[in-house]
Design a protein around this motif. Structure first.
Motif, mmCIF file in Angstrom:
data_model
loop_
_atom_site.group_PDB
_atom_site.id
_atom_site.type_symbol
_atom_site.label_atom_id
_atom_site.label_comp_id
_atom_site.label_asym_id
_atom_site.label_seq_id
_atom_site.Cartn_x
_atom_site.Cartn_y
_atom_site.Cartn_z
ATOM 1 N N SER A 241 -8.000 95.966 26.014
ATOM 2 C CA SER A 241 -7.918 97.344 25.543
ATOM 3 C C SER A 241 -6.757 98.040 26.235
ATOM 4 O O SER A 241 -6.288 97.603 27.287
ATOM 5 N N GLN A 243 -5.095 102.236 26.786
ATOM 6 C CA GLN A 243 -5.181 103.678 26.568
ATOM 7 C C GLN A 243 -3.850 104.329 26.887
ATOM 8 O O GLN A 243 -3.199 103.970 27.874
ATOM 9 N N GLY A 247 -6.168 109.575 27.379
ATOM 10 C CA GLY A 247 -7.251 108.694 26.969
ATOM 11 C C GLY A 247 -7.185 108.191 25.548
ATOM 12 O O GLY A 247 -8.151 107.611 25.040
ATOM 13 N N ARG A 248 -6.063 108.376 24.884
ATOM 14 C CA ARG A 248 -5.939 107.923 23.496
ATOM 15 C C ARG A 248 -5.946 106.397 23.440
ATOM 16 O O ARG A 248 -5.173 105.738 24.121
ATOM 17 N N ARG A 249 -6.843 105.814 22.635
ATOM 18 C CA ARG A 249 -6.958 104.357 22.529
ATOM 19 C C ARG A 249 -5.844 103.820 21.635
ATOM 20 O O ARG A 249 -5.746 104.189 20.465
ATOM 21 N N ASP A 252 -7.504 97.935 20.983
ATOM 22 C CA ASP A 252 -8.918 97.642 21.197
ATOM 23 C C ASP A 252 -9.251 96.313 20.536
ATOM 24 O O ASP A 252 -9.461 96.240 19.328
ATOM 25 N N ASP A 281 5.010 106.154 25.334
ATOM 26 C CA ASP A 281 3.699 106.520 25.874
ATOM 27 C C ASP A 281 3.598 106.007 27.312
ATOM 28 O O ASP A 281 4.405 105.185 27.752
ATOM 29 N N VAL A 283 0.942 103.898 29.249
ATOM 30 C CA VAL A 283 -0.147 103.063 28.774
ATOM 31 C C VAL A 283 -0.806 102.313 29.929
ATOM 32 O O VAL A 283 -0.127 101.785 30.818
ATOM 33 N N THR A 284 -2.128 102.268 29.892
ATOM 34 C CA THR A 284 -2.913 101.452 30.818
ATOM 35 C C THR A 284 -3.568 100.328 30.023
ATOM 36 O O THR A 284 -4.334 100.584 29.094
ATOM 37 N N GLU A 302 -6.269 95.622 35.460
ATOM 38 C CA GLU A 302 -5.443 96.432 34.577
ATOM 39 C C GLU A 302 -4.060 96.650 35.161
ATOM 40 O O GLU A 302 -3.805 96.393 36.337
#
Length: 350
Positions: A241, A243, A247-249, A252, A281, A283-284, A302
């Motif tokens: 996953s 984000q 917190g926008r995904r 997934d 972005d 991103v994580t 992560e």
């Protein structure tokens, strides 16, 4: 990024790829359904069936024995061809290939140190074994478990290496003779304290972006390592996953079976393509690994990366630099022009 000899022909059998490719023909990985015997279409290797049982009644060897005990079994080499074949039969240890994690058996030149060293084949197989056309050869063997054997799973196999060179491959300046092998897996468990272990490590992301963002998709590759730090074989499943800001995904992928068997003590490197990665972005990316047979076994790791359309940013910087240069030159020319007019005006007044 932040992360929480000569040109003459010779024979070489020390390549993992050779055994690996043949093992892929042999059988699957601890399958959920019926297993198939190790067979490359010309010959096969599998546990000797009981009297009256089907030839492929057992696909692998599964044994259990305490430290200091001795067990016996038999391996069968089946020749499906129309000609007599000769093999070198040997026992060895199993490993996972570092890239991709496929199951492989060590080549004959590598001395086994684990369960492969516990296996003693019948003396008649000490040299080579010849199997007639459409015939079979049953080879008894013993497994003598050392007194200091550690509890848990020990994985190896018994291999029939064809003595005939069946092809030649170029390896740099050397021609390499290719021999084919087929191996039957052997899973041996020593009773005692057992602990499944699985660790996700070294997560990282590499990314490429189009020259003009949002005209084409950006692409990324997620790389990570899985390490079996326990003493049991595990079949990993992995979820990925990601984000973005707030917190926008942005990615997934639910947990899925990798269809590989990760052996105790082995580390493998895996990759996951990401064809529609974010253009811009923060991103994580998170990797979560587990195993269906061990519900409490979960590991997460992560990494963060900043997605920036660098080609576009570079182009904008170049254009901005060009604009600033033009502006400076215009200012300079205007100042020079005003200075010249001032000089002329003073001269006219005189």
């Amino acid at each position: 990024m932040r992360t929480r000899s000569s040109t003459r022909s010779r024979t070489r059998t020390s390549l993992y790829g050779l055994l690996l490719g043949l093992l892929a023909l042999c059988a699957g990985l601890l399958p959920a359904g019926p297993a198939t015997a190790a067979d490359n279409g010309t010959w096969g290797v599998f546990p000797t069936p009981a009297a009256g049982a089907a030839m492929t009644d057992r696909a692998y060897f599964f044994h259990q024995g305490a430290a200091g005990t001795t067990l016996t079994d038999s391996v069968t080499v089946l020749n499906s061809s129309d000609r007599e074949l000769t093999f070198q039969v040997f026992a060895t240890d199993a490993v996972n290939t570092p890239a991709g994690g496929a199951f492989a058996l060590l080549p004959v030149e590598t001395k086994p140190k684990d369960v492969g060293a516990w296996i003693a084949l019948d003396p008649e197989a000490a040299g080579t074994v010849t199997v007639p056309a459409k015939g079979r050869k049953d080879i008894p063997f013993t497994v003598k478990v050392p007194a200091d054997a550690t509890p848990g799973d020990h994985v190896g196999g018994i291999v029939a290496l064809g003595t005939a060179v069946e092809g030649v491959q170029q390896d740099g300046k050397v021609q390499v003779g290719v021999k084919r092998s087929v191996g039957a897996r052997l899973y041996f468990r020593v009773p005692g304290p057992v602990t499944p272990g699985l660790s996700v490590e070294d997560v990282r992301v590499s990314r490429s972006a189009p020259l003009l963002p949002w005209v084409k998709d950006a692409r990324a590759t997620v790389r990570y390592a899985l390490v079996n730090r326990g003493n049991l074989v595990v079949e990993p499943k992995v979820a990925i996953s990601a984000q973005g800001l707030f917190g926008r995904r942005v990615l997934d992928r639910p947990g899925r079976e990798l269809k590989l068997t990760l052996l105790p003590g082995q580390r493998i490197e895996l990759t996951e393509p990401w064809p529609d990665a974010p253009q811009s972005d923060w991103v994580t990316v998170r990797i979560t690994a587990g195993a269906a047979a061990h519900p409490d076994l979960v590991s997460r790791s992560e990494t963060d990366f900043v997605a920036v359309p660098w080609p576009a940013v570079g182009l904008l910087l170049v254009l901005a630099g060009a604009g600033v240069t033009v502006w400076v030159l215009r200012r300079r020319r205007r100042a020079e022009s005003e200075q010249d007019e001032s000089v002329l005006d003073l001269a006219g007044r005189r």
